[in-house]
Design an enzyme around this catalytic site. Structure first.
Site, PDB file in Angstrom:
ATOM      1  N   ASN A 184     -10.280  -0.341   0.410  1.00 18.03           N
ATOM      2  CA  ASN A 184      -8.819  -0.332   0.415  1.00 18.03           C
ATOM      3  C   ASN A 184      -8.315  -0.919  -0.908  1.00 18.03           C
ATOM      4  O   ASN A 184      -8.450  -2.120  -1.146  1.00 18.03           O
ATOM      5  CB  ASN A 184      -8.329  -1.156   1.613  1.00 18.03           C
ATOM      6  CG  ASN A 184      -6.818  -1.241   1.695  1.00 18.03           C
ATOM      7  OD1 ASN A 184      -6.112  -0.932   0.743  1.00 18.03           O
ATOM      8  ND2 ASN A 184      -6.319  -1.676   2.838  1.00 18.03           N
TER       9      ASN A 184
ATOM     10  N   HIS B  77      -2.988   6.668   2.724  1.00 15.92           N
ATOM     11  CA  HIS B  77      -3.514   5.395   2.227  1.00 15.92           C
ATOM     12  C   HIS B  77      -4.904   5.188   2.832  1.00 15.92           C
ATOM     13  O   HIS B  77      -5.121   5.410   4.023  1.00 15.92           O
ATOM     14  CB  HIS B  77      -2.572   4.258   2.629  1.00 15.92           C
ATOM     15  CG  HIS B  77      -3.147   2.907   2.392  1.00 15.92           C
ATOM     16  ND1 HIS B  77      -3.771   2.571   1.205  1.00 15.92           N
ATOM     17  CD2 HIS B  77      -3.220   1.798   3.186  1.00 15.92           C
ATOM     18  CE1 HIS B  77      -4.200   1.317   1.288  1.00 15.92           C
ATOM     19  NE2 HIS B  77      -3.888   0.825   2.476  1.00 15.92           N
TER      20      HIS B  77
ATOM     21  N   CYS C 259       0.814  -1.223   0.000  1.00 18.39           N
ATOM     22  CA  CYS C 259       0.000   0.000   0.000  1.00 18.39           C
ATOM     23  C   CYS C 259       0.847   1.272   0.000  1.00 18.39           C
ATOM     24  O   CYS C 259       0.333   2.360  -0.245  1.00 18.39           O
ATOM     25  CB  CYS C 259      -0.959  -0.014   1.184  1.00 18.39           C
ATOM     26  SG  CYS C 259      -1.874  -1.545   1.289  1.00 18.39           S
TER      27      CYS C 259
HETATM   28  O1  UT7 Z   1      -3.814  -1.792   3.646  1.00 20.45           O
HETATM   29  C1  UT7 Z   1      -2.956  -2.418   4.517  1.00 20.45           C
HETATM   30  C2  UT7 Z   1      -3.104  -1.897   5.887  1.00 20.45           C
HETATM   31  N1  UT7 Z   1      -4.235  -2.510   6.534  1.00 20.45           N
HETATM   32  C3  UT7 Z   1      -4.870  -1.887   7.508  1.00 20.45           C
HETATM   33  O2  UT7 Z   1      -4.556  -0.780   7.817  1.00 20.45           O
HETATM   34  C4  UT7 Z   1      -5.944  -2.641   8.276  1.00 20.45           C
HETATM   35  C5  UT7 Z   1      -5.784  -2.396   9.740  1.00 20.45           C
HETATM   36  N2  UT7 Z   1      -6.798  -3.044  10.547  1.00 20.45           N
HETATM   37  C6  UT7 Z   1      -8.105  -2.665  10.589  1.00 20.45           C
HETATM   38  O3  UT7 Z   1      -8.506  -1.773   9.879  1.00 20.45           O
HETATM   39  C7  UT7 Z   1      -9.019  -3.338  11.584  1.00 20.45           C
HETATM   40  O4  UT7 Z   1      -8.249  -4.089  12.502  1.00 20.45           O
HETATM   41  C8  UT7 Z   1     -10.109  -4.251  10.940  1.00 20.45           C
HETATM   42  C9  UT7 Z   1     -11.121  -3.398  10.180  1.00 20.45           C
HETATM   43  C10 UT7 Z   1      -9.440  -5.239  10.002  1.00 20.45           C
HETATM   44  C11 UT7 Z   1     -10.855  -4.993  12.034  1.00 20.45           C
HETATM   45  O5  UT7 Z   1     -11.440  -4.065  12.934  1.00 20.45           O
HETATM   46  P1  UT7 Z   1     -11.293  -4.245  14.512  1.00 20.45           P
HETATM   47  O6  UT7 Z   1     -12.000  -3.132  15.135  1.00 20.45           O
HETATM   48  O7  UT7 Z   1      -9.818  -4.390  14.814  1.00 20.45           O
HETATM   49  O8  UT7 Z   1     -12.094  -5.574  14.764  1.00 20.45           O
HETATM   50  P2  UT7 Z   1     -11.567  -6.941  15.406  1.00 20.45           P
HETATM   51  O9  UT7 Z   1     -10.734  -7.680  14.432  1.00 20.45           O
HETATM   52  O10 UT7 Z   1     -11.012  -6.664  16.763  1.00 20.45           O
HETATM   53  O11 UT7 Z   1     -12.925  -7.712  15.611  1.00 20.45           O
HETATM   54  C12 UT7 Z   1     -13.907  -7.274  16.571  1.00 20.45           C
HETATM   55  C13 UT7 Z   1     -15.104  -8.193  16.459  1.00 20.45           C
HETATM   56  C14 UT7 Z   1     -14.728  -9.669  16.485  1.00 20.45           C
HETATM   57  O12 UT7 Z   1     -15.777 -10.375  17.151  1.00 20.45           O
HETATM   58  P3  UT7 Z   1     -15.613 -10.812  18.685  1.00 20.45           P
HETATM   59  O13 UT7 Z   1     -14.379 -11.689  18.703  1.00 20.45           O
HETATM   60  O14 UT7 Z   1     -15.415  -9.541  19.452  1.00 20.45           O
HETATM   61  O15 UT7 Z   1     -16.861 -11.523  18.952  1.00 20.45           O
HETATM   62  C15 UT7 Z   1     -14.747 -10.065  15.038  1.00 20.45           C
HETATM   63  O16 UT7 Z   1     -15.020 -11.444  14.843  1.00 20.45           O
HETATM   64  O17 UT7 Z   1     -15.756  -7.966  15.210  1.00 20.45           O
HETATM   65  C16 UT7 Z   1     -15.898  -9.225  14.530  1.00 20.45           C
HETATM   66  N3  UT7 Z   1     -15.810  -8.984  13.088  1.00 20.45           N
HETATM   67  C17 UT7 Z   1     -16.890  -8.723  12.331  1.00 20.45           C
HETATM   68  N4  UT7 Z   1     -18.197  -8.629  12.636  1.00 20.45           N
HETATM   69  C18 UT7 Z   1     -19.042  -8.348  11.624  1.00 20.45           C
HETATM   70  C19 UT7 Z   1     -14.700  -8.961  12.308  1.00 20.45           C
HETATM   71  N5  UT7 Z   1     -15.054  -8.684  11.040  1.00 20.45           N
HETATM   72  C20 UT7 Z   1     -16.407  -8.537  11.031  1.00 20.45           C
HETATM   73  C21 UT7 Z   1     -17.342  -8.244  10.020  1.00 20.45           C
HETATM   74  N6  UT7 Z   1     -18.636  -8.158  10.359  1.00 20.45           N
HETATM   75  N7  UT7 Z   1     -16.975  -8.037   8.717  1.00 20.45           N
END
Ligand code: UT7
Length: 328
Positions: A285, A255, A111
């Protein structure tokens, strides 16, 4: 020496997927995706090869620049989603657009790729008096490398391309490029496997989590933590070199990975969101294409005007990060 962006072009594939479309593949909701990422929709390459999308963006950039493609001396394509291991997409596009006097190569910095490519172009121009124009293209089709059963990654990515024709100028310029390879295992997609005929079994753990070939793995939380630090750090490092601060910059173009990352970076840098170009809501993204797509859109809308100072800031797999500050 600085550079001038002579003209830009972009290309987005026709197919659009909304958040609700992902309910067909995974347990998710429009509300979760919007609140946690800021994404509402993204474009998806259907039949279009990655090189073809890049070609379309390149043709527009050359047309907007009003130059003869034969005057282009170098084509650099940033991509992590090439259709081929070889040849380079840059070589294909070089021929397709009639840039018959150009050298061509692809660059892989995820990215951060557009930022890396612009700075590479500038350095080539600095050391080659005969190099009149460099065409920089970022073209990506992440949709082909996604695990559609992984709800935390499949909803994030979109496809698209953007290109810029660059020339030498005496305008303001600074850059900073960096990498933290210690984070390589946090965001990757495997590309190779040995043919069974010649494989020698060996107990070797390369430390990368298990994931099928060509499927993106992301440790979202870890990459998020990296991103919110890398973004302000990359800007400050480039700004300090030319003794400027945030108040000297008219537009920040980070980005486009997650609106929360952009908002946190804005807060860390002590600036309002009104100075940030945001397209993550309708592009998702698009890896290295995200910065030039946002830049091109803001120029086409008339938001970014000639003479304004802009900061491009990238971060991504590698983990790479970097910034280019220039005057439009
Ligand atoms: O381009 C390269 C650089 N990449 C980035 O910059 C990405 C960086 N990371 C992020 O943007 C975020 O970490 C994500 C958007 C990928 C994830 O967001 P988060 O706030 O960190 O969520 P999480 O992974 O901590 O998940 C929280 C909860 C989990 O459920 P439990 O374990 O709390 O029950 C996940 O299973 O949200 C759940 N979850 C979803 N729920 C509904 C994860 N994805 C989804 C989804 N829909 N699509």
């Amino acid at each position: 020496m600085g550079i001038n962006i002579l003209g830009m072009g972009s290309y987005l594939p026709e197919q659009v997927l909304t958040n609700n479309d992902f309910k067909k593949f995974v347990d998710t909701s429009d509300e979760w995706i919007k609140t946690r990422t800021g994404i509402c929709s993204r474009h998806m390459a259907g039949w279009e090869p990655t090189w073809y999308m890049g070609r379309q963006a390149a043709l527009k950039a050359v047309e907007k620049s009003g130059i003869d493609p034969k005057e282009i001396g170098l084509v650099i394509t940033s991509t992590i989603t090439s259709d081929f291991l070889t040849p380079s997409i840059a070589s294909i596009i070089q021929h397709e657009i009639g840039a018959e006097n150009a050298a061509a190569f692809d660059l892989s910095a995820a990215c951060s790729g557009f930022v890396y490519a612009v700075d590479t172009a500038k350095r080539f121009m600095q050391t080659d008096d005969n190099l009149k124009y460099v065409l920089v293209i970022a073209t990506e089709a992440l949709s082909r490398f996604i695990d559609y059963s992984d709800r935390s990654t499949c909803i994030l990515f979109g496809d698209g391309s953007a290109a810029a024709v660059l020339e030498k100028s005496d305008k303001l310029y600074s850059s900073f490029l960096a990498s933290d390879g210690g984070g390589a295992r946090k965001l990757f997609a495997r590309n190779m496997q040995q043919a069974p005929e010649v494989r020698i079994e060996r107990d070797f753990d390369d430390g990368f989590p298990e994931k099928p070939m060509h499927q993106l793995f992301q440790d979202g939380k870890e990459v998020y933590k990296f991103a919110v630090k890398a973004l302000p750090k990359a800007f400050r490092a480039a700004a300090e070199k030319i003794n400027i601060t945030t108040s000297d910059i008219d537009w920040f173009i980070p980005h486009q990975a997650n609106i929360r990352i952009i908002e946190t970076a804005a807060k860390n840098l002590g600036i309002g969101m009104e100075k940030f170009v945001v397209t993550v809501d309708h592009h998702g993204n698009t890896s290295s294409a995200s910065i030039p797509l946002a830049l091109c859109e803001a120029i086409d809308k008339g938001d970014i005007k000639r003479g304004q100072k802009i900061a491009l800031i990238g971060f991504g797999a590698g983990l790479t990060y970097g910034s280019v500050i220039l005057e439009y």
